[in-house]
Write an enzyme that holds these catalytic residues in place. Structure first.
Site, mmCIF file in Angstrom:
data_model
loop_
_atom_site.group_PDB
_atom_site.id
_atom_site.type_symbol
_atom_site.label_atom_id
_atom_site.label_comp_id
_atom_site.label_asym_id
_atom_site.label_seq_id
_atom_site.Cartn_x
_atom_site.Cartn_y
_atom_site.Cartn_z
ATOM 1 N N TYR A 66 0.863 -1.177 0.000
ATOM 2 C CA TYR A 66 0.000 0.000 0.000
ATOM 3 C C TYR A 66 0.901 1.230 0.000
ATOM 4 O O TYR A 66 1.591 1.517 0.976
ATOM 5 C CB TYR A 66 -0.896 0.045 1.234
ATOM 6 C CG TYR A 66 -1.933 -1.040 1.337
ATOM 7 C CD1 TYR A 66 -2.299 -1.807 0.234
ATOM 8 C CD2 TYR A 66 -2.561 -1.299 2.551
ATOM 9 C CE1 TYR A 66 -3.261 -2.797 0.348
ATOM 10 C CE2 TYR A 66 -3.531 -2.281 2.672
ATOM 11 C CZ TYR A 66 -3.867 -3.037 1.567
ATOM 12 O OH TYR A 66 -4.821 -4.011 1.692
ATOM 13 N N PRO A 216 -15.649 -4.388 2.965
ATOM 14 C CA PRO A 216 -16.891 -4.649 3.700
ATOM 15 C C PRO A 216 -17.996 -3.646 3.391
ATOM 16 O O PRO A 216 -19.174 -3.940 3.602
ATOM 17 C CB PRO A 216 -16.455 -4.552 5.165
ATOM 18 C CG PRO A 216 -15.260 -3.645 5.139
ATOM 19 C CD PRO A 216 -14.548 -3.980 3.866
ATOM 20 N N LEU A 217 -17.610 -2.473 2.888
ATOM 21 C CA LEU A 217 -18.588 -1.448 2.528
ATOM 22 C C LEU A 217 -18.656 -1.239 1.023
ATOM 23 O O LEU A 217 -19.171 -0.235 0.552
ATOM 24 C CB LEU A 217 -18.246 -0.128 3.235
ATOM 25 C CG LEU A 217 -18.197 -0.210 4.760
ATOM 26 C CD1 LEU A 217 -17.800 1.120 5.366
ATOM 27 C CD2 LEU A 217 -19.544 -0.668 5.312
ATOM 28 N N GLY A 218 -18.111 -2.184 0.254
ATOM 29 C CA GLY A 218 -18.171 -2.106 -1.198
ATOM 30 C C GLY A 218 -16.872 -1.711 -1.856
ATOM 31 O O GLY A 218 -16.761 -1.786 -3.076
ATOM 32 N N GLY A 219 -15.898 -1.232 -1.076
ATOM 33 C CA GLY A 219 -14.604 -0.880 -1.651
ATOM 34 C C GLY A 219 -14.643 0.431 -2.399
ATOM 35 O O GLY A 219 -15.204 1.427 -1.926
ATOM 36 N N PHE A 220 -14.051 0.435 -3.603
ATOM 37 C CA PHE A 220 -13.947 1.670 -4.371
ATOM 38 C C PHE A 220 -15.293 2.111 -4.934
ATOM 39 O O PHE A 220 -15.444 3.245 -5.385
ATOM 40 C CB PHE A 220 -12.933 1.487 -5.506
ATOM 41 C CG PHE A 220 -11.557 1.146 -5.012
ATOM 42 C CD1 PHE A 220 -10.825 2.049 -4.257
ATOM 43 C CD2 PHE A 220 -10.988 -0.097 -5.275
ATOM 44 C CE1 PHE A 220 -9.555 1.732 -3.785
ATOM 45 C CE2 PHE A 220 -9.727 -0.422 -4.807
ATOM 46 C CZ PHE A 220 -9.001 0.493 -4.061
ATOM 47 N N PRO A 222 -18.760 2.208 -3.226
ATOM 48 C CA PRO A 222 -19.514 1.955 -1.990
ATOM 49 C C PRO A 222 -20.917 1.424 -2.261
ATOM 50 O O PRO A 222 -21.554 1.750 -3.268
ATOM 51 C CB PRO A 222 -19.558 3.339 -1.331
ATOM 52 C CG PRO A 222 -18.368 4.056 -1.874
ATOM 53 C CD PRO A 222 -18.222 3.574 -3.284
ATOM 54 N N LEU A 223 -21.387 0.585 -1.344
ATOM 55 C CA LEU A 223 -22.719 0.013 -1.459
ATOM 56 C C LEU A 223 -23.765 1.114 -1.521
ATOM 57 O O LEU A 223 -23.766 2.044 -0.716
ATOM 58 C CB LEU A 223 -23.003 -0.879 -0.251
ATOM 59 C CG LEU A 223 -22.088 -2.091 -0.060
ATOM 60 C CD1 LEU A 223 -22.371 -2.733 1.297
ATOM 61 C CD2 LEU A 223 -22.288 -3.098 -1.182
#
Length: 292
Positions: A66, A216-220, A222-223
């Site tokens: 990273y 967990p929240l959709g990544g790049f 978002p959900l």
């Protein structure tokens, strides 16, 4: 929501001695755009890490690819010397190309170099957990893991790492790895909308192995869902808090590592641990499986 204490909600992988508070922190967003270069605001990055520890988080997920190197250097600047009980989990198996690409790097020498890079940039003598990030950009590709795992086992014998985990793997790869060494955690993509690992989560739970969803929240991306928004509004929470609460209720071995570069969002993420989804919410959210 009531006040949430991460230390009151823990999971200990079998035969590991590790005690994870189930809400952790993912450090990917501490680097610059596209996980490359330094952050726009280094002081804010340092503040997020320090606040995470004050909130009771004892599990930081990172990698030396990273940045590259950036997130580990920021973690060291913010938190070294590290508090007792803080587990820093890193992953190896890829490097970054000069064009910001993600390149597999799992030869024995590349893995050895990666472990030493993580040790140096984190300021550690031994790594708590090293996840082998298996090949495959869009998901697991089924590659054999015997050779890279043998290299990790050797590094473990040398005292450079305590525990071994896996990332981006399918069930067959997990079984292959378990025939070689003890696995304490599996880190794969999983969230409200991406539930391909349902069976794996249940199998790992029965074995006492942690499952750590990345993105967990959709990544790049978002959900986003009207259903998610409606459930959140009824529960007086944010949609992302609902998504995290759903993961925590999915199984007791699930550890969440949402990332953020904002102290305010960090506090919201931790507060999600106090949110309990009722039957009505769970039924509504079930409609999102593999659809977003």
């Amino acid at each position: 929501m009531t006040t949430y204490q991460p230390s009151h909600d823990q999971f200990t992988p079998a035969a590991s001695g590790l005690v994870f508070n189930r809400i952790g922190y993912g450090a990917m967003q501490l680097a610059g755009p596209h996980v490359w270069g330094p952050p726009k605001d280094r002081a804010s990055a340092l503040a997020v890490l320090r606040e995470a520890i004050e909130l009771g988080i004892n599990h930081i997920d990172t990698s030396d690819f990273y940045g590259p190197h950036i997130t580990n250097q920021i973690i060291r600047e913010a938190l070294h010397p590290y508090r007792d009980g803080l587990a820093i989990v890193t992953k190896i198996g890829f490097v970054r190309g000069a064009d910001q690409s993600w390149l597999p790097a799992a030869s024995p020498q590349q893995l050895r170099d990666a472990v030493h890079d993580n040790l140096r940039n984190l300021g550690l003598d031994v790594l708590d957990v090293v996840n082998l990030r298996a090949p495959g950009i869009a998901g697991p590709d089924g590659s054999a893991l015997a050779e890279p795992l043998a290299a990790l086992v050797q590094l473990q014998r040398e005292g450079l790492l305590r525990h071994i985990g896996l990332s981006n793997v399918d069930a067959a790869q997990v079984a292959e790895a378990q025939a070689i060494t003890t696995i304490v955690c599996v880190q794969n993509q999983y969230n409200l909308a991406h539930r391909g690992d349902d069976a794996m989560i249940d199998t790992l739970a029965a074995q006492g192995i942690a499952y750590v969803p990345f993105f967990p929240l959709g990544g790049f991306s978002p959900l986003q869902s009207d259903t998610l928004n409606q459930v959140a509004a009824r529960l007086q929470a944010t949609p992302m808090q609902v998504a995290l609460a759903w993961l925590l209720q999915r199984a007791p071995n699930v550890l969440v590592i949402p990332g953020t570069s904002s102290v305010a969002h960090l506090r919201e993420n931790v507060a999600a641990g106090a949110l309990r989804l009722d039957a009505q919410a769970l039924t509504a959210l079930e409609s999102l499986a593999n659809r977003l």
